[in-house]
Write an enzyme that holds these catalytic residues in place. Structure first.
Site, short mmCIF file in Angstrom:
data_model
loop_
_atom_site.label_atom_id
_atom_site.label_comp_id
_atom_site.label_asym_id
_atom_site.label_seq_id
_atom_site.Cartn_x
_atom_site.Cartn_y
_atom_site.Cartn_z
N TYR A 1 3.65 11.32 0.13
CA TYR A 1 2.26 11.25 0.58
C TYR A 1 1.99 12.39 1.56
CZ TYR A 1 3.66 9.25 5.11
OH TYR A 1 4.23 9.05 6.35
N CYS A 2 0.70 12.61 1.81
CA CYS A 2 0.29 13.74 2.64
C CYS A 2 -0.93 13.32 3.46
CB CYS A 2 0.01 14.93 1.72
SG CYS A 2 -0.37 16.45 2.59
N ARG A 3 -1.90 14.25 3.64
CA ARG A 3 -3.07 14.00 4.49
C ARG A 3 -4.13 13.15 3.83
NH1 ARG A 3 -3.30 20.29 6.22
NH2 ARG A 3 -1.90 20.19 8.04
N CYS B 1 -4.81 16.47 -0.78
CA CYS B 1 -3.79 17.29 -0.12
C CYS B 1 -2.78 17.75 -1.17
CB CYS B 1 -3.09 16.48 0.98
SG CYS B 1 -1.85 17.43 1.88
N TYR C 1 -1.99 9.29 4.70
CA TYR C 1 -1.78 8.54 5.95
C TYR C 1 -3.07 7.97 6.54
CZ TYR C 1 -1.03 7.72 10.91
OH TYR C 1 -1.03 7.16 12.16
#
Length: 221
Positions: A179-181, A185, A209
């Site tokens: 996962y990322c932003r 992302c 997140y």
């Protein structure tokens, strides 16, 4: 005779201020960045590639629309989201409307994102179940300072350029969820492609997140 300044019209006027504040790609990107945690004006300017004065002007627009709030520390000014959950939800809704109604957005999704990962992403509820029974390795590919401000429980923080060297950190036969932003992302897409090329089962989380936190799910700092 209808009033041009009745209570409904006053509310619509304020809502239009919020809409106007979102009407610039740099301001949307600023909101995505401060959704990861509080940031200084200097940091935001550097990450987006703006001058300090330009970044400050965008932040003032977001401040007037009550989307971002400042905090002074000595000579430095830091910004964070106002009503974090609602702003993150607003940005997610904006993205969904764009995906459904604007052909150019769908073209970008097809040409860049889906060519790198056409598989269905993992939902938040499914990931939560996998975390509870320990059947997944969770990978956070954001920069370390964002990870330190908050991350999903038990996540490993490994940047893309360190991923090959860290392959030994992943347990054989246990899938990785990256996962990322947020949903757009590119880091999580690149991480999944890189891991699959090395023979590791890898999937993406459906968003990032901020959305996980806004949903009231557990986080660590």
């Amino acid at each position: 005779m209808k009033s041009s300044n009745g209570p409904k019209q006053q509310i619509f006027s304020h809502l239009a201020e919020i809409a106007a504040a979102l009407a610039h790609p740099h301001r949307i990107e600023i909101l995505e960045l401060i959704a990861q945690g509080e940031r200084s004006v200097e940091d935001l300017a550097e990450r987006i590639g703006l001058s300090l004065s330009n970044a400050s002007r965008h932040l003032q627009v977001l401040r007037r629309a009550r989307l971002a709030a400042p905090r002074r520390e000595g000579k430095n000014m830091f910004y964070s989201l106002v009503s974090e959950t609602e702003v993150v939800t607003l940005l997610a809704s904006l993205g969904r409307v764009g995906e459904r109604n604007i052909a150019e957005i769908d073209q970008v999704l097809q040409s860049y994102f889906r060519t790198r990962d056409s598989l269905e992403p993992v939902s938040r509820s499914a990931l939560l179940e996998r975390l509870r029974d320990g059947s997944v390795t969770l990978l956070d590919v954001r920069p370390p300072e964002e990870f330190a401000r908050g991350h999903l429980p038990g996540a490993l923080n490994i940047s893309l350029d360190q991923l090959d060297a860290a392959l030994g950190d992943f347990t054989e036969n246990i899938p990785v969820v990256a996962y990322c932003r947020g949903p757009y992302c590119i880091l999580s897409f690149e991480a999944v492609a890189q891991l699959r090329a090395r023979g590791i089962e890898a999937l993406r989380l459906e968003d990032g997140y901020p959305e996980w936190k806004a949903a009231g799910l557990p986080v660590e700092t």
